[in-house]
Design a protein around this motif. Structure first.
Motif, PDB file in Angstrom:
ATOM      1  N   ASP A 193      15.606  -1.972  -0.391  1.00 38.61           N
ATOM      2  CA  ASP A 193      16.014  -3.360  -0.526  1.00 38.61           C
ATOM      3  C   ASP A 193      14.895  -4.379  -0.369  1.00 38.61           C
ATOM      4  OD1 ASP A 193      18.674  -2.432  -0.714  1.00 38.61           O
ATOM      5  OD2 ASP A 193      18.751  -2.284   1.466  1.00 38.61           O
ATOM      6  N   LYS A 194      13.776  -4.003   0.263  1.00 37.74           N
ATOM      7  CA  LYS A 194      12.792  -5.011   0.631  1.00 37.74           C
ATOM      8  C   LYS A 194      11.372  -4.581   0.296  1.00 37.74           C
ATOM      9  CE  LYS A 194      15.705  -6.530   4.493  1.00 37.74           C
ATOM     10  NZ  LYS A 194      15.788  -6.716   5.957  1.00 37.74           N
ATOM     11  N   ILE A 195      11.200  -3.960  -0.850  1.00 39.79           N
ATOM     12  CA  ILE A 195       9.845  -3.595  -1.256  1.00 39.79           C
ATOM     13  C   ILE A 195       9.035  -4.881  -1.375  1.00 39.79           C
ATOM     14  CG2 ILE A 195       8.465  -2.628  -3.114  1.00 39.79           C
ATOM     15  CD1 ILE A 195      10.657  -0.669  -3.650  1.00 39.79           C
ATOM     16  N   ASN A 196       7.960  -4.956  -0.603  1.00 36.59           N
ATOM     17  CA  ASN A 196       7.280  -6.244  -0.491  1.00 36.59           C
ATOM     18  C   ASN A 196       6.408  -6.563  -1.703  1.00 36.59           C
ATOM     19  OD1 ASN A 196       4.759  -4.911  -0.117  1.00 36.59           O
ATOM     20  ND2 ASN A 196       5.285  -4.576   2.018  1.00 36.59           N
ATOM     21  N   ASP A 197       5.981  -7.801  -1.757  1.00 38.31           N
ATOM     22  CA  ASP A 197       5.232  -8.291  -2.901  1.00 38.31           C
ATOM     23  C   ASP A 197       3.919  -7.540  -3.084  1.00 38.31           C
ATOM     24  OD1 ASP A 197       7.204 -10.121  -3.410  1.00 38.31           O
ATOM     25  OD2 ASP A 197       6.212 -11.766  -2.364  1.00 38.31           O
ATOM     26  N   LEU A 198       3.286  -7.138  -1.976  1.00 39.11           N
ATOM     27  CA  LEU A 198       2.012  -6.433  -2.084  1.00 39.11           C
ATOM     28  C   LEU A 198       2.192  -5.102  -2.798  1.00 39.11           C
ATOM     29  CD1 LEU A 198      -0.975  -6.084  -1.468  1.00 39.11           C
ATOM     30  CD2 LEU A 198      -0.350  -5.182   0.798  1.00 39.11           C
ATOM     31  N   LEU A 199       3.234  -4.372  -2.448  1.00 34.72           N
ATOM     32  CA  LEU A 199       3.475  -3.081  -3.092  1.00 34.72           C
ATOM     33  C   LEU A 199       3.699  -3.265  -4.588  1.00 34.72           C
ATOM     34  CD1 LEU A 199       5.628  -0.180  -1.748  1.00 34.72           C
ATOM     35  CD2 LEU A 199       5.917  -0.943  -4.086  1.00 34.72           C
ATOM     36  N   LEU A 200       4.583  -4.194  -4.953  1.00 36.20           N
ATOM     37  CA  LEU A 200       4.868  -4.399  -6.369  1.00 36.20           C
ATOM     38  C   LEU A 200       3.656  -4.933  -7.114  1.00 36.20           C
ATOM     39  CD1 LEU A 200       8.512  -5.791  -6.307  1.00 36.20           C
ATOM     40  CD2 LEU A 200       7.730  -3.505  -6.914  1.00 36.20           C
ATOM     41  N   SER A 201       2.855  -5.756  -6.458  1.00 32.91           N
ATOM     42  CA  SER A 201       1.644  -6.253  -7.090  1.00 32.91           C
ATOM     43  C   SER A 201       0.685  -5.106  -7.381  1.00 32.91           C
ATOM     44  CB  SER A 201       0.974  -7.294  -6.186  1.00 32.91           C
ATOM     45  OG  SER A 201      -0.255  -7.720  -6.741  1.00 32.91           O
ATOM     46  N   ASN A 202       0.534  -4.199  -6.416  1.00 33.84           N
ATOM     47  CA  ASN A 202      -0.341  -3.040  -6.623  1.00 33.84           C
ATOM     48  C   ASN A 202       0.174  -2.152  -7.749  1.00 33.84           C
ATOM     49  OD1 ASN A 202      -1.836  -3.986  -4.510  1.00 33.84           O
ATOM     50  ND2 ASN A 202      -1.324  -2.342  -3.091  1.00 33.84           N
ATOM     51  N   VAL A 203       1.478  -1.933  -7.772  1.00 31.80           N
ATOM     52  CA  VAL A 203       2.071  -1.102  -8.818  1.00 31.80           C
ATOM     53  C   VAL A 203       1.877  -1.754 -10.188  1.00 31.80           C
ATOM     54  CG1 VAL A 203       4.276  -0.283  -9.738  1.00 31.80           C
ATOM     55  CG2 VAL A 203       3.740   0.046  -7.318  1.00 31.80           C
ATOM     56  N   GLN A 204       2.025  -3.061 -10.272  1.00 32.48           N
ATOM     57  CA  GLN A 204       1.854  -3.766 -11.540  1.00 32.48           C
ATOM     58  C   GLN A 204       0.450  -3.582 -12.090  1.00 32.48           C
ATOM     59  OE1 GLN A 204       3.537  -7.788 -12.114  1.00 32.48           O
ATOM     60  NE2 GLN A 204       1.469  -8.448 -12.678  1.00 32.48           N
ATOM     61  N   VAL A 205      -0.545  -3.585 -11.219  1.00 30.46           N
ATOM     62  CA  VAL A 205      -1.927  -3.374 -11.657  1.00 30.46           C
ATOM     63  C   VAL A 205      -2.073  -2.013 -12.322  1.00 30.46           C
ATOM     64  CG1 VAL A 205      -4.300  -3.029 -10.858  1.00 30.46           C
ATOM     65  CG2 VAL A 205      -2.956  -4.947  -9.986  1.00 30.46           C
ATOM     66  N   GLN A 206      -1.449  -0.968 -11.751  1.00 28.20           N
ATOM     67  CA  GLN A 206      -1.568   0.375 -12.321  1.00 28.20           C
ATOM     68  C   GLN A 206      -0.805   0.490 -13.634  1.00 28.20           C
ATOM     69  OE1 GLN A 206      -3.889   1.854 -10.874  1.00 28.20           O
ATOM     70  NE2 GLN A 206      -3.829   0.420  -9.147  1.00 28.20           N
ATOM     71  N   MET A 207       0.332  -0.184 -13.738  1.00 31.85           N
ATOM     72  CA  MET A 207       1.059  -0.199 -15.003  1.00 31.85           C
ATOM     73  C   MET A 207       0.196  -0.849 -16.096  1.00 31.85           C
ATOM     74  SD  MET A 207       4.313   0.964 -14.526  1.00 31.85           S
ATOM     75  CE  MET A 207       5.607   0.039 -15.360  1.00 31.85           C
ATOM     76  N   ALA A 208      -0.489  -1.911 -15.731  1.00 33.64           N
ATOM     77  CA  ALA A 208      -1.345  -2.601 -16.692  1.00 33.64           C
ATOM     78  C   ALA A 208      -2.482  -1.692 -17.157  1.00 33.64           C
ATOM     79  CB  ALA A 208      -1.895  -3.881 -16.074  1.00 33.64           C
TER      80      ALA A 208
END
Length: 324
Positions: A193-208
């Motif tokens: 429920d609370k995956i923080n912004d840092l985690l999603l930001s890091n994941v977005q970089v790898q998707m890119a």
């Protein structure tokens, strides 16, 4: 007497064993293109560090890159809940799908992966009961989604999400685990429920990074990944005669394909070199693995390309008890 002979033979046999390390004699990447019922194959030596190897390596790095992207914020989360981060491991072969939208964006999805976190915590209860516990948190059926603009390839902030099926187990050196803190329960709540912004930001970089390796490459020639995999000059012979210049078509229609193609990408596992322990030198052998398989479908055309790696292995003796 028979027992003595058997033991003597066993000692001779064990003393003759050796530890054999795999040695790469040759390493080649092969591309197999399927279009309109025709097939085209071409390859390159790994020593050339050519485009097939570059794209395969960039795509295959996605799981390990995601592992690093998750481990950073998860280790901080573990520490905030009074535990010590031990390890975080991604497993599975990633599947990627990219689907364009008429609004000028594309939806990118990664699935097929799992993630397991081990953390350790210890303490005392009531000043007399001391415990040390290891919690294992498992995220299975991970699905990561992101969006990017098809014209520029720029990721859209706030459009990255992650879901997973989570479970937790705790193993303690005490049979009083029922009185101990549920670190795993806390982590599950955060993961769901609370995956923080840092985690999603890091994941977005790898998707890119994965997207750019395949579609918006920034190599020195400014060619995207598809053009590197099927460069101009690659022509597919069609059944019944005729041919299609697929490489040149990709080169001439990059903008259209970037905005109108659905892609399905299956990642394979890199070849792992293993040791062999036994009598005598193992035979020279070939090991083949699919690195990445890509299927592209657009209103204009459809084709698929598979990049595989074949390694020719010899063996180097690492003596055990001085024997080779």
């Amino acid at each position: 007497m028979r027992r003595a002979i058997f033991l003597a033979g066993l000692l001779v046999t064990s003393g003759a064993q050796a530890d054999w390390a795999a040695k790469v004699l040759a390493d080649q990447y092969l591309a197999t293109v399927n279009y309109g019922g025709g097939t085209l194959s071409y390859g390159e030596d790994a020593s050339a560090m050519g485009p097939l190897q570059q794209v395969a390596n960039q795509m295959q790095s996605l799981p390990s890159d995601l592992q690093q992207a998750l481990n950073g914020p998860v280790s901080q989360l573990v520490a905030r809940n009074g535990a010590s981060f031990q390890s975080g491991t991604i497993s599975g072969n990633a599947q990627l799908t990219i689907t364009p939208d008429a609004s000028g964006v594309a939806r990118m999805t990664v699935s097929g992966l799992g993630y397991q976190v081990r953390s350790q915590y210890s303490g005392s209860k009531w000043g007399v009961i001391h415990y040390s516990c290891t919690n294992t948190l498992t995220l299975s059926n991970i699905v990561i989604t992101a969006q990017y603009g098809t014209a520029s390839g720029a990721m859209q902030d706030g459009k990255t999400g992650m879901t997973a099926t989570t479970s937790s187990s705790t193993d303690c050196d005490s049979n009083l685990s029922w009185i101990l803190p549920g670190v795993g329960d806390v982590l599950i709540g955060k993961a769901q429920d609370k995956i923080n912004d840092l985690l999603l930001s890091n994941v977005q970089v790898q998707m890119a990074k994965a997207k750019d390796a395949l579609l918006y490459g920034t190599d020195q020639n400014m060619l995207n990944g598809l053009s590197r995999l099927v460069p101009p000059g690659k022509v597919v012979a069609l059944p019944g005669g005729g041919s299609f210049p697929l490489g040149q078509y990709l080169q001439n229609n990059l903008a259209y394909l970037l905005g109108n193609s659905q892609l399905s990408i299956q990642l394979g596992s890199p070849i792992a070199l293993k040791k062999y322990i036994g009598l005598g030198r193992p035979p020279v052998s070939n090991v083949t693995a699919d690195a990445v398989t890509i299927a592209l479908s657009s209103p204009a055309l459809s084709f698929s390309i598979k990049v595989s790696e074949t390694v020719n292995l010899g063996w180097v003796c690492l003596p055990i008890h001085g024997n080779c």
